[in-house]
Design an enzyme around this catalytic site. Sequence first.
Site, PDB file in Angstrom:
ATOM      1  N   CYS A  45      -2.847 -49.608  13.218  1.00 14.70           N
ATOM      2  CA  CYS A  45      -1.558 -49.216  13.799  1.00 14.70           C
ATOM      3  C   CYS A  45      -0.470 -50.239  13.526  1.00 14.70           C
ATOM      4  O   CYS A  45       0.703 -49.902  13.479  1.00 14.70           O
ATOM      5  CB  CYS A  45      -1.705 -48.988  15.300  1.00 14.70           C
ATOM      6  SG  CYS A  45      -1.878 -50.513  16.264  1.00 14.70           S
ATOM      7  N   MET A 264       6.418 -66.889  21.260  1.00 21.17           N
ATOM      8  CA  MET A 264       5.212 -67.287  21.995  1.00 21.17           C
ATOM      9  C   MET A 264       4.090 -66.327  21.593  1.00 21.17           C
ATOM     10  O   MET A 264       3.414 -66.541  20.617  1.00 21.17           O
ATOM     11  CB  MET A 264       5.490 -67.285  23.494  1.00 21.17           C
ATOM     12  CG  MET A 264       6.566 -68.287  23.911  1.00 21.17           C
ATOM     13  SD  MET A 264       6.143 -69.998  23.529  1.00 21.17           S
ATOM     14  CE  MET A 264       4.967 -70.366  24.811  1.00 21.17           C
ATOM     15  N   ALA A 268       6.656 -59.109  21.739  1.00 13.34           N
ATOM     16  CA  ALA A 268       7.936 -58.407  21.866  1.00 13.34           C
ATOM     17  C   ALA A 268       8.727 -58.564  20.567  1.00 13.34           C
ATOM     18  O   ALA A 268       9.252 -57.602  20.026  1.00 13.34           O
ATOM     19  CB  ALA A 268       8.734 -58.966  23.043  1.00 13.34           C
ATOM     20  N   HIS A 356       7.501 -62.669  28.601  1.00  6.64           N
ATOM     21  CA  HIS A 356       7.604 -61.419  29.371  1.00  6.64           C
ATOM     22  C   HIS A 356       8.891 -61.407  30.191  1.00  6.64           C
ATOM     23  O   HIS A 356       9.643 -60.432  30.181  1.00  6.64           O
ATOM     24  CB  HIS A 356       6.390 -61.278  30.297  1.00  6.64           C
ATOM     25  CG  HIS A 356       6.322 -59.942  30.960  1.00  6.64           C
ATOM     26  ND1 HIS A 356       5.625 -58.887  30.432  1.00  6.64           N
ATOM     27  CD2 HIS A 356       6.893 -59.488  32.090  1.00  6.64           C
ATOM     28  CE1 HIS A 356       5.763 -57.830  31.205  1.00  6.64           C
ATOM     29  NE2 HIS A 356       6.536 -58.174  32.236  1.00  6.64           N
ATOM     30  N   ARG A 915     -10.791 -30.328  14.595  1.00  5.95           N
ATOM     31  CA  ARG A 915     -12.087 -30.082  15.251  1.00  5.95           C
ATOM     32  C   ARG A 915     -12.031 -28.886  16.218  1.00  5.95           C
ATOM     33  O   ARG A 915     -11.258 -28.868  17.159  1.00  5.95           O
ATOM     34  CB  ARG A 915     -12.454 -31.324  16.035  1.00  5.95           C
ATOM     35  CG  ARG A 915     -13.921 -31.511  16.296  1.00  5.95           C
ATOM     36  CD  ARG A 915     -14.113 -32.851  16.946  1.00  5.95           C
ATOM     37  NE  ARG A 915     -15.462 -33.332  16.818  1.00  5.95           N
ATOM     38  CZ  ARG A 915     -15.834 -34.583  17.110  1.00  5.95           C
ATOM     39  NH1 ARG A 915     -14.951 -35.453  17.513  1.00  5.95           N
ATOM     40  NH2 ARG A 915     -17.085 -34.957  16.981  1.00  5.95           N
ATOM     41  N   GLY A1085     -21.836 -29.175   7.934  1.00  2.59           N
ATOM     42  CA  GLY A1085     -22.137 -30.159   6.906  1.00  2.59           C
ATOM     43  C   GLY A1085     -23.630 -30.392   6.740  1.00  2.59           C
ATOM     44  O   GLY A1085     -24.178 -30.313   5.633  1.00  2.59           O
ATOM     45  N   LEU A1261     -23.491 -29.353  15.437  1.00  6.34           N
ATOM     46  CA  LEU A1261     -22.880 -29.688  16.731  1.00  6.34           C
ATOM     47  C   LEU A1261     -21.626 -30.562  16.603  1.00  6.34           C
ATOM     48  O   LEU A1261     -21.189 -31.177  17.566  1.00  6.34           O
ATOM     49  CB  LEU A1261     -23.918 -30.408  17.613  1.00  6.34           C
ATOM     50  CG  LEU A1261     -25.151 -29.587  17.956  1.00  6.34           C
ATOM     51  CD1 LEU A1261     -26.173 -30.428  18.706  1.00  6.34           C
ATOM     52  CD2 LEU A1261     -24.792 -28.369  18.789  1.00  6.34           C
ATOM     53  N   GLU A1263     -18.454 -29.894  16.326  1.00 11.09           N
ATOM     54  CA  GLU A1263     -17.193 -29.531  16.981  1.00 11.09           C
ATOM     55  C   GLU A1263     -17.356 -29.024  18.401  1.00 11.09           C
ATOM     56  O   GLU A1263     -16.410 -29.069  19.195  1.00 11.09           O
ATOM     57  CB  GLU A1263     -16.521 -28.409  16.188  1.00 11.09           C
ATOM     58  CG  GLU A1263     -16.194 -28.737  14.759  1.00 11.09           C
ATOM     59  CD  GLU A1263     -15.817 -27.475  14.011  1.00 11.09           C
ATOM     60  OE1 GLU A1263     -14.639 -27.283  13.744  1.00 11.09           O
ATOM     61  OE2 GLU A1263     -16.721 -26.670  13.708  1.00 11.09           O
TER      62      GLU A1263
HETATM   63  C1  LIG Z   1       0.591 -53.223  22.493  1.00  7.05           C
HETATM   64  C2  LIG Z   1       1.430 -53.739  23.624  1.00  7.05           C
HETATM   65  C3  LIG Z   1       1.244 -53.226  24.881  1.00  7.05           C
HETATM   66  C4  LIG Z   1       2.011 -53.686  25.946  1.00  7.05           C
HETATM   67  N1  LIG Z   1       1.809 -53.152  27.173  1.00  7.05           N
HETATM   68  C5  LIG Z   1       2.551 -53.581  28.218  1.00  7.05           C
HETATM   69  C6  LIG Z   1       2.372 -53.034  29.510  1.00  7.05           C
HETATM   70  O1  LIG Z   1       1.536 -52.156  29.730  1.00  7.05           O
HETATM   71  N2  LIG Z   1       3.147 -53.501  30.505  1.00  7.05           N
HETATM   72  C7  LIG Z   1       4.081 -54.479  30.307  1.00  7.05           C
HETATM   73  O2  LIG Z   1       4.735 -54.873  31.252  1.00  7.05           O
HETATM   74  N3  LIG Z   1       4.259 -55.023  29.108  1.00  7.05           N
HETATM   75  C8  LIG Z   1       3.542 -54.578  28.054  1.00  7.05           C
HETATM   76  N4  LIG Z   1       3.748 -55.106  26.813  1.00  7.05           N
HETATM   77  C9  LIG Z   1       4.869 -56.035  26.624  1.00  7.05           C
HETATM   78  C10 LIG Z   1       4.444 -57.460  26.816  1.00  7.05           C
HETATM   79  O3  LIG Z   1       4.179 -57.730  28.142  1.00  7.05           O
HETATM   80  C11 LIG Z   1       5.576 -58.350  26.343  1.00  7.05           C
HETATM   81  O4  LIG Z   1       5.829 -58.049  24.999  1.00  7.05           O
HETATM   82  C12 LIG Z   1       5.200 -59.802  26.467  1.00  7.05           C
HETATM   83  O5  LIG Z   1       5.017 -60.158  27.773  1.00  7.05           O
HETATM   84  C13 LIG Z   1       6.210 -60.717  25.803  1.00  7.05           C
HETATM   85  O6  LIG Z   1       5.670 -62.013  25.750  1.00  7.05           O
HETATM   86  P1  LIG Z   1       5.492 -62.828  24.378  1.00  7.05           P
HETATM   87  O7  LIG Z   1       4.990 -64.165  24.746  1.00  7.05           O
HETATM   88  O8  LIG Z   1       4.680 -62.088  23.423  1.00  7.05           O
HETATM   89  O9  LIG Z   1       7.000 -62.862  23.907  1.00  7.05           O
HETATM   90  P2  LIG Z   1       7.647 -63.139  22.443  1.00  7.05           P
HETATM   91  O10 LIG Z   1       7.528 -61.885  21.667  1.00  7.05           O
HETATM   92  O11 LIG Z   1       6.959 -64.317  21.856  1.00  7.05           O
HETATM   93  O12 LIG Z   1       9.072 -63.446  22.856  1.00  7.05           O
HETATM   94  C14 LIG Z   1       9.874 -62.493  23.499  1.00  7.05           C
HETATM   95  C15 LIG Z   1      11.281 -63.015  23.780  1.00  7.05           C
HETATM   96  O13 LIG Z   1      11.227 -63.987  24.789  1.00  7.05           O
HETATM   97  C16 LIG Z   1      11.888 -65.178  24.378  1.00  7.05           C
HETATM   98  N5  LIG Z   1      11.111 -66.280  24.939  1.00  7.05           N
HETATM   99  C17 LIG Z   1       9.764 -66.414  24.916  1.00  7.05           C
HETATM  100  N6  LIG Z   1       9.413 -67.518  25.604  1.00  7.05           N
HETATM  101  C18 LIG Z   1      10.568 -68.101  26.027  1.00  7.05           C
HETATM  102  C19 LIG Z   1      10.854 -69.272  26.787  1.00  7.05           C
HETATM  103  N7  LIG Z   1       9.891 -70.055  27.234  1.00  7.05           N
HETATM  104  N8  LIG Z   1      12.135 -69.539  27.032  1.00  7.05           N
HETATM  105  C20 LIG Z   1      13.132 -68.764  26.576  1.00  7.05           C
HETATM  106  N9  LIG Z   1      12.903 -67.642  25.873  1.00  7.05           N
HETATM  107  C21 LIG Z   1      11.642 -67.315  25.602  1.00  7.05           C
HETATM  108  C22 LIG Z   1      11.899 -65.137  22.890  1.00  7.05           C
HETATM  109  O14 LIG Z   1      13.027 -65.817  22.390  1.00  7.05           O
HETATM  110  C23 LIG Z   1      11.982 -63.660  22.607  1.00  7.05           C
HETATM  111  O15 LIG Z   1      13.300 -63.237  22.585  1.00  7.05           O
HETATM  112  C24 LIG Z   1       2.999 -54.679  25.726  1.00  7.05           C
HETATM  113  C25 LIG Z   1       3.187 -55.206  24.438  1.00  7.05           C
HETATM  114  C26 LIG Z   1       2.407 -54.741  23.393  1.00  7.05           C
HETATM  115  C27 LIG Z   1       2.624 -55.290  22.021  1.00  7.05           C
HETATM  116  S1  FES Z   2      -3.906 -52.676  13.715  1.00  6.83           S
HETATM  117 FE1  FES Z   2      -3.843 -51.730  15.647  1.00  6.83          FE
HETATM  118  S2  FES Z   2      -3.774 -53.440  16.937  1.00  6.83           S
HETATM  119 FE2  FES Z   2      -3.597 -54.327  15.004  1.00  6.83          FE
END
Ligand SMILES: Cc1cc2nc3c(=O)[nH]c(=O)nc-3n(C[C@H](O)[C@H](O)[C@H](O)COP(=O)(O)OP(=O)(O)OC[C@H]3O[C@@H](n4cnc5c(N)ncnc54)[C@H](O)[C@@H]3O)c2cc1C
Ligand code: FES
Length: 1324
Positions: A45, A264, A268, A356, A915, A1085, A1261, A1263
């Site tokens: 994905c 981090m 995101a 986050h 299926r 099959g 079996l 499907e």
């Molecule tokens: C597959 C998937 C499923 C998810 N499911 C959920 C869910 O169910 N619920 C939910 O709430 N969230 C969900 N998320 C979102 C996820 O919680 C956030 O993407 C994550 O918390 C961001 O944290 P990171 O460390 O990866 O941020 P990064 O991607 O590393 O950074 C994000 C932003 O924060 C800034 N930043 C990071 N650290 C700092 C710092 N210390 N000071 C200042 N700026 C900073 C960066 O500059 C950037 O702009 C999901 C994400 C993915 C990819």
């Molecule tokens: S290829 Fe799906 S999580 Fe990385």
Amino acid sequence: MPVSYREEVSKSLLILLVQEPKQPGSLFSLTPFLPVHLTGTKYSCGSGGCGACTVMVSRYDPKTKKIHHYPVTACLVPICSLYGAAVTTVEGVGSIKTRIHPVQERLAKCHGTQCGFCSPGMVMSIYTLLRNHPEPTPEQITEALGGNLCRCTGYRPIVESGKTFCESAVCQMKGSGKCCMDQEEKSFTSRQEKMCTKLYNEDEFQPFDPSQEPIFPPELIRMAEDPNKRRLTFRGKRTTWITPVNLNDLLELKTNFPEAPIIMGNTAVGPSIKFRDEFHPVFISPLGLQELYFVDSTDDGVTIGAGYSLAQLNDALHFIVSEQPKEKTKTYHALLKHLRTLAGAQIRNMATLGGHVVSRPNFSDLNPILAAGNATINLISKEGKRQIPLDGRFLEKSPEANLKSEETVLSVYIPHSTRWHFVSGLRIAQRQENAFAMVNAGMSVKFEDGTDTIKELQMFYGSVGPTVVSASKTCQQLTGRQWNDQMLSDACQLVLDEIYIPPDAEGGMVEYRRTLIISLLFKFYLKVRRGLNKMDPHKFPDIPERFVSALEDFPIETPQGIQMFQCVDPYQPPQDPVGHPVMHQSAIKHTTGEAVFVDDIPPISQELFLAVVTSTRAHAKIILIDTSEALALPGVADVITAEDVPGDNNYQGEIFYAQNEVICVGQIVCTVAADTYAHAKEAAKKVRIVYEDLEPRIITIEQALEHNSFLSAEKKIEQGNVEQAFKHVDQIIEGEVHVEGQEHFYMETQTILAIPQEEDKEMVLHLGTQFQTHVQEYVAAALNIPRNRIACHTKRAGGAFGGKVSKPALLGAVSAVAANKTGRPIRFILERGDDMLITAGRHPLLGKYKIGFMNNGVIKAADIEYYINGGCTPDESELVMEFIVLRCENAYYIPNFRCRGRPCKTNLPSNTAFRGFGFPQGIVVSEAYITAVASQCNLTPEQVKEINMYKRTSRTVHKQIFNPEPLRRCWKECLEKSSFSARKLAAEEFNKKNYWKKRGLAVVPMKFTVGMPTTFYNQAAALVHIYLDGSVLVSHGGCELGQGLHTKMIQVASRELNIPESYIHLSETNTTTVPNATFTAGSMGADINGKAVQNACQILKARLQPVIRKNPKGTWEEWISEAYEESINLSTTGYFKGYQTNMDWKKGEGDAFPYFVYGASCSEVEVDCLTGAHKLLRTDIFMDAAFSINPAVDIGQIEGAFVQGMGFYTIEELKYSPEGVLYSRGPDDYKIPTVTEIPEEFNVTLVRSQNPIAIYSSKGLGEAGMFLGSSVLFAIYDAVAAARRERGLTKTFTLSSPATPELIRMTCVDQFTDMVRVVRRAPY
Ligand SMILES: Cc1cc2nc3c(=O)[nH]c(=O)nc-3n(C[C@H](O)[C@H](O)[C@H](O)COP(=O)(O)OP(=O)(O)OC[C@H]3O[C@@H](n4cnc5c(N)ncnc54)[C@H](O)[C@@H]3O)c2cc1C
Ligand code: FES
Ligand code: FES
């Protein structure tokens, strides 16, 4: 000082074993980084949502001197972030070449792999867990697997393999009082055959010794402890990555590069770069910077470092709640609840608290709670430190509340809750775990001490707008009010007025989300009332007992169950594998990552990558295709359009490259061939197409009916005199059922390698398909060359489910045209989003019924009309409709019966086989009208089913004779063995006691068909060679899609030749060894290819007879050697002419199918009426397997199909815009079941019957289990009906499919739904 990126990175890796998935990437993803060519880490994905690419990262923490292992999704891990870390991929865990690891062995032996594409990811998730917890609990296993999707198995065997590492294996027979593990094999005296329950033998497992794992490289420990660390700079072509050495350095960098994101977890930023074309020239990554990793607990609260991953946050909060008195930990408890289901384990280990909080996703599960808990953010910059509140203004992104660009989040402070203070987190998502919330909330209330007078109220909602929003006005207005029903009522009105979701809001579901806003508020209201009562029961009355269950979310349990099948006849020779639960032929290779899929084929000299340009309009004239800008980009070899097709571009109504006009969004207009996929993709974006919209634009079935737009003529079958019968019935009901479509979501997207040969216009294609002959045909047509120049090879496909029957032919032609034009090999790998957009899926269906019946439930007449949304080209829509019409009576005899159907032509991508081939959609309509009749007659659905079910040898509506005895047996056993009546009564009791949670049960019977109504489609051929060392090579026309076909064929050859399986090899399917093979579909099959293999083996065996007679005591090798010396031909083809079937559509009669498969399933669910969530408590399946050639494979197919069906009927929801644009293009938007959706208790029994027509009296079996998933839909219906009855709504209602949380919630009508307008689902 800058350092070389490659050099430094490679130093930091213990075992860097990653496949090159040919995806765009630079510094920005681990997956495309390629020091060596390895195949284990799969790419499915690219967005962190499926877990196929899971690897383990290990880091040494110099502060604690501990090594920390955690799982990550490689597709989102920036390679530079791994400096100083050790990465272990599946190859580092174990390999066939060296030693396989117990995790790999057990996953394989427990039958936890089918296609094997998800398997390395599964291995890595379990392995990483074991590195941290060598004796995990079953709950930890389930939690560890929550981020890994599997589309084949239904998860049960995967969990079971993990559970073999748990200290105490869990009893599989929940509640029976006896532990099945204590017994050898279960013998059921009431049955004729002895039944077995062991699909594998634990005694064969090698012991797990955690002390044998590789050690963490001392070099990395030295690096981590090096006191003279320095800033690291990695320079890529367009981007620079800087890792500061300490906090001051970070602040310096932030001042110098204020616009640079802080990377981090990259969960995101990564997706924004990948899918939203965000670009940053500089990244600052303080990952691992000690100053950001700490927990500081004081009397008032806790401060947590911004660098803490969400998994570390989880651990820290668990520790705090274990230390602190309960009243102080309400915010932490609320956070912990959401942390359990937020994404999967991989993302929770990558994403950080700081990331986050700062990224502030509108669906954030944590920020609303942090805000409600009055958290504050500690910021730092060169200017100094400051604190800002994590409040509504911050979450709503008010400019004055934002971070300054040079500021960094150091930590987050979360105060303890207090005695008269309540904090809660609430959420509802399409599935329980690893899905963004559809609405979530953080709420808190503080009371004046000792009273229920509101001192401070806070409510924050996620997923209701572009940001998390605060209902601050509502909260202000309620301050000073008492916490009572009147306050609640006013609060609901106020909050609905305050939080506006516009009708055209992104994500739709407006009425539902508005209902949730107040339903969640109501839950909070109840929780607080309960809390107040606990504090002072005299002063504050408790909530009604019947409301108590509304407070809790559904728990996540570890699934368990029992599988039963016939034991092998004790007199069968021990060497004969037929009837045994033999492991999938490739299972070990699946789990070690050594099984080769098309993308694993090493790079071929001169190869080019293909990227597609697809139509953005549903129906439009192409005015211009401007490729000049694309062609000028580096690495681009060519742009291929319809002009470049040397043969037919429009073959049998299927268009390879759009010409003059486009007829759906997602149609391929042109492709770009370039030296890398990144270049191809970049150039594809630069192709400019000018359109002029055309009328009409037809998207829905209703619009097609208005425009009389169909793909083929009506198909009809009829018996009796329907009109006459309607005159003599007690009651008549009419209704409509909408069944939406389904995405195949095979884990391996469509992938093709087309290699033009030097001579004679030959073309070789490697691809995962179910129908090589079709690919050959389409490529021949497109290139205008004979089919004998085209060779198709299929080693295996990573799942198919019907989606690889016809679409690979189209994509094969597209690639072959590109290969032909450029004269170079073409590697064409569809990205998940393109795959979902272009290849479409199951046909949505509209069923209209008119049913005449007597008051005692006997149905006398039925008039059914079906329409399916075929999309823009014929594909297999006509055949799908034929199948629906032929099978639509299901298990019921209705003397006067008419069924008609037509596929609609619309401007959607062309829908295709899936299926069950129409059955899962069509038969829901039958079950729906049976349920409606029951409701009208005041009978239970089971009674009406029983009354109308076929009872003796009869003729179907199309006049085919059949004996429904196995159907009756499955039905009866299902009712009995599932204790249906007793559980139904218990559910009714439960429902009386619980107002907001309801339980429902349903049993569905099934009469399914195998094979095709046309004899020649049922033919098959095989080619068997015996080599002089006695080894045997079997080839046949069927493709291995994960269904265990090759495994069964080896079992057949082994029995027929009377040699061990180890002598037999099955390498691949190709058109040069077995020509003109029919599709591997229709559950046949193993039936037809088995007969062909049997035939070939019998021919060879007959040839060997004289030699064997001469030397009866000789060995196989001796006989082969002798035969060769006697010039006996040791190679032969085998052939199966096909089952004799026919269908005369003019008469509406025919023996359309070789035989029938019967089954029944019973499911029990619990529904949360306030949110629409449901929990599947138990499923019992009884499937007529006749004699199973391989019970492990067959049970795997039944369970996998059931879970796929359950997904189809409940949570899988495709979303299109009214303009025909598909919105749901990846795992973020389209939810297939995860391990948390499968039944808590899942029992499957193979019922023995006779089927002399098929090989070894078996049945196909592949499907059948799909439709049995509808027992969940009807169980939901039952629960919803109970809720509606209690609310005084007794009128029959129709529940369409899928029964999503939205549909369930809005059908459980109550005072909250009444406050918002009723939602109307737009059918497609
Ligand atoms: C597959 C998937 C499923 C998810 N499911 C959920 C869910 O169910 N619920 C939910 O709430 N969230 C969900 N998320 C979102 C996820 O919680 C956030 O993407 C994550 O918390 C961001 O944290 P990171 O460390 O990866 O941020 P990064 O991607 O590393 O950074 C994000 C932003 O924060 C800034 N930043 C990071 N650290 C700092 C710092 N210390 N000071 C200042 N700026 C900073 C960066 O500059 C950037 O702009 C999901 C994400 C993915 C990819
Ligand atoms: S290829 Fe799906 S999580 Fe990385
Ligand atoms: S085995 Fe899991 S996706 Fe196929």
